[in-house]
Design an enzyme around this catalytic site. Structure first.
Site, PDB file in Angstrom:
ATOM      1  N   ASP A  30       0.544  -0.866   0.402  1.00  0.00           N
ATOM      2  CA  ASP A  30      -0.122   0.021  -0.146  1.00  0.00           C
ATOM      3  C   ASP A  30       0.671   1.507   0.321  1.00  0.00           C
ATOM      4  O   ASP A  30       1.586   1.480   0.704  1.00  0.00           O
ATOM      5  CB  ASP A  30      -0.805  -0.056   1.417  1.00  0.00           C
ATOM      6  CG  ASP A  30      -2.011   0.692   1.210  1.00  0.00           C
ATOM      7  OD1 ASP A  30      -3.227   0.413   1.174  1.00  0.00           O
ATOM      8  OD2 ASP A  30      -1.879   2.147   1.371  1.00  0.00           O
ATOM      9  N   GLY A  93     -16.406   3.034   3.946  1.00  0.00           N
ATOM     10  CA  GLY A  93     -14.744   3.319   3.211  1.00  0.00           C
ATOM     11  C   GLY A  93     -14.048   3.269   2.374  1.00  0.00           C
ATOM     12  O   GLY A  93     -12.956   3.447   2.383  1.00  0.00           O
ATOM     13  N   GLN A  94     -14.647   2.501   1.409  1.00  0.00           N
ATOM     14  CA  GLN A  94     -14.327   1.722   0.407  1.00  0.00           C
ATOM     15  C   GLN A  94     -14.098   2.843  -0.393  1.00  0.00           C
ATOM     16  O   GLN A  94     -14.685   4.012  -1.013  1.00  0.00           O
ATOM     17  CB  GLN A  94     -14.359   0.708  -0.065  1.00  0.00           C
ATOM     18  CG  GLN A  94     -14.413  -0.016  -1.829  1.00  0.00           C
ATOM     19  CD  GLN A  94     -14.368  -0.710  -2.310  1.00  0.00           C
ATOM     20  OE1 GLN A  94     -15.943  -0.470  -2.068  1.00  0.00           O
ATOM     21  NE2 GLN A  94     -14.416  -1.387  -3.363  1.00  0.00           N
ATOM     22  N   HIS A 100     -10.451  -5.642  -3.421  1.00  0.00           N
ATOM     23  CA  HIS A 100      -9.236  -5.006  -2.439  1.00  0.00           C
ATOM     24  C   HIS A 100      -8.589  -5.088  -1.242  1.00  0.00           C
ATOM     25  O   HIS A 100     -10.244  -5.366  -0.204  1.00  0.00           O
ATOM     26  CB  HIS A 100      -8.230  -4.433  -2.337  1.00  0.00           C
ATOM     27  CG  HIS A 100      -8.982  -2.448  -2.087  1.00  0.00           C
ATOM     28  ND1 HIS A 100      -9.691  -2.435  -3.057  1.00  0.00           N
ATOM     29  CD2 HIS A 100      -8.854  -2.643  -0.991  1.00  0.00           C
ATOM     30  CE1 HIS A 100     -10.244  -0.675  -2.325  1.00  0.00           C
ATOM     31  NE2 HIS A 100      -9.439  -0.789  -1.183  1.00  0.00           N
ATOM     32  N   LEU A 101      -8.184  -7.076  -0.521  1.00  0.00           N
ATOM     33  CA  LEU A 101      -7.962  -7.599   0.530  1.00  0.00           C
ATOM     34  C   LEU A 101      -6.785  -6.596   1.051  1.00  0.00           C
ATOM     35  O   LEU A 101      -5.354  -6.710   0.859  1.00  0.00           O
ATOM     36  CB  LEU A 101      -7.820  -8.887   0.494  1.00  0.00           C
ATOM     37  CG  LEU A 101      -7.636  -9.856   1.806  1.00  0.00           C
ATOM     38  CD1 LEU A 101      -8.366  -9.360   2.552  1.00  0.00           C
ATOM     39  CD2 LEU A 101      -7.749 -10.888   1.517  1.00  0.00           C
TER      40      LEU A 101
HETATM   41  P1  AMP Z   1      -9.765   1.369   0.425  1.00  0.00           P
HETATM   42  O1  AMP Z   1     -10.035   2.735   1.112  1.00  0.00           O
HETATM   43  O2  AMP Z   1      -9.803   0.062   1.128  1.00  0.00           O
HETATM   44  O3  AMP Z   1     -10.297   1.611  -1.171  1.00  0.00           O
HETATM   45  O4  AMP Z   1      -7.847   1.069   0.448  1.00  0.00           O
HETATM   46  C1  AMP Z   1      -7.408   1.853  -0.714  1.00  0.00           C
HETATM   47  C2  AMP Z   1      -6.069   1.744  -0.483  1.00  0.00           C
HETATM   48  O5  AMP Z   1      -5.388   2.031  -1.909  1.00  0.00           O
HETATM   49  C3  AMP Z   1      -5.565   2.452   0.652  1.00  0.00           C
HETATM   50  O6  AMP Z   1      -5.267   2.095   1.898  1.00  0.00           O
HETATM   51  C4  AMP Z   1      -4.468   3.398  -0.575  1.00  0.00           C
HETATM   52  O7  AMP Z   1      -3.424   4.579   0.106  1.00  0.00           O
HETATM   53  C5  AMP Z   1      -4.859   2.227  -1.593  1.00  0.00           C
HETATM   54  N1  AMP Z   1      -3.762   2.732  -2.773  1.00  0.00           N
HETATM   55  C6  AMP Z   1      -3.909   4.162  -3.995  1.00  0.00           C
HETATM   56  N2  AMP Z   1      -3.786   4.344  -4.567  1.00  0.00           N
HETATM   57  C7  AMP Z   1      -2.319   3.345  -4.392  1.00  0.00           C
HETATM   58  C8  AMP Z   1      -1.128   3.149  -5.161  1.00  0.00           C
HETATM   59  N3  AMP Z   1      -0.853   3.973  -5.716  1.00  0.00           N
HETATM   60  N4  AMP Z   1      -0.127   1.738  -4.714  1.00  0.00           N
HETATM   61  C9  AMP Z   1      -0.620   1.669  -3.804  1.00  0.00           C
HETATM   62  N5  AMP Z   1      -1.411   1.901  -2.491  1.00  0.00           N
HETATM   63  C10 AMP Z   1      -2.511   2.974  -3.274  1.00  0.00           C
END
Ligand code: AMP
Length: 116
Positions: A30, A93-94, A100-101
């Site tokens: 992440d 909070g997505q 994604h996991l």
């Molecule tokens: P969620 O809030 O569960 O949708 O998680 C989305 C996650 O994607 C967050 O923890 C972000 O930090 C992560 N994220 C967004 N863009 C990237 C990226 N380019 N590379 C890696 N992680 C990312």
């Protein structure tokens, strides 16, 4: 489904620190870690969320958990334990509309579930 950052990562259009890849699944660190170990495991198939998964996706999503298990072992956090998190939709909070996991570990993690 509209384009999003994870589809770009699957197409290798964004520099990303990958930790695992096979025909179905990709895992990478992440970009904004909230734990010492913070890895995202995603299907290559464009599934928006658990809310829109189909019955036929069950084996693929099960495989995401097996991949998480293997990565946790490889990163030596298996014995102490870790947290697996899937956010679903706005109230969950997505942020990214591609399933994604989150694999979170490397420290004792606090519970932080409360209404905003
Ligand atoms: P969620 O809030 O569960 O949708 O998680 C989305 C996650 O994607 C967050 O923890 C972000 O930090 C992560 N994220 C967004 N863009 C990237 C990226 N380019 N590379 C890696 N992680 C990312």
């Amino acid at each position: 489904m509209e384009d999003n950052v994870f589809l770009k990562i699957i197409r290798k259009e964004i520099p990303t620190k990958f930790i695992y890849e096979d025909d179905d699944i990709l895992a990478f660190y992440d970009i904004h870690p909230i734990a010492p170990v913070h890895v995202l495991i995603i299907p290559k198939k464009p599934i928006e969320s658990i809310a829109s998964m189909a019955e036929e996706d069950a084996p693929l999503i099960g495989k995401m958990f097996l991949v998480a298990q293997g990565i946790a072992r490889d990163l030596n956090i298996s014995e102490k334990g870790y947290k697996l998190l899937i956010r679903v939709g706005r109230d969950g909070g997505q942020e990214v509309p591609h399933l994604h996991l989150h694999l979170l570990g490397g420290a004792r993690l606090a519970e932080d579930i409360h209404p905003v």
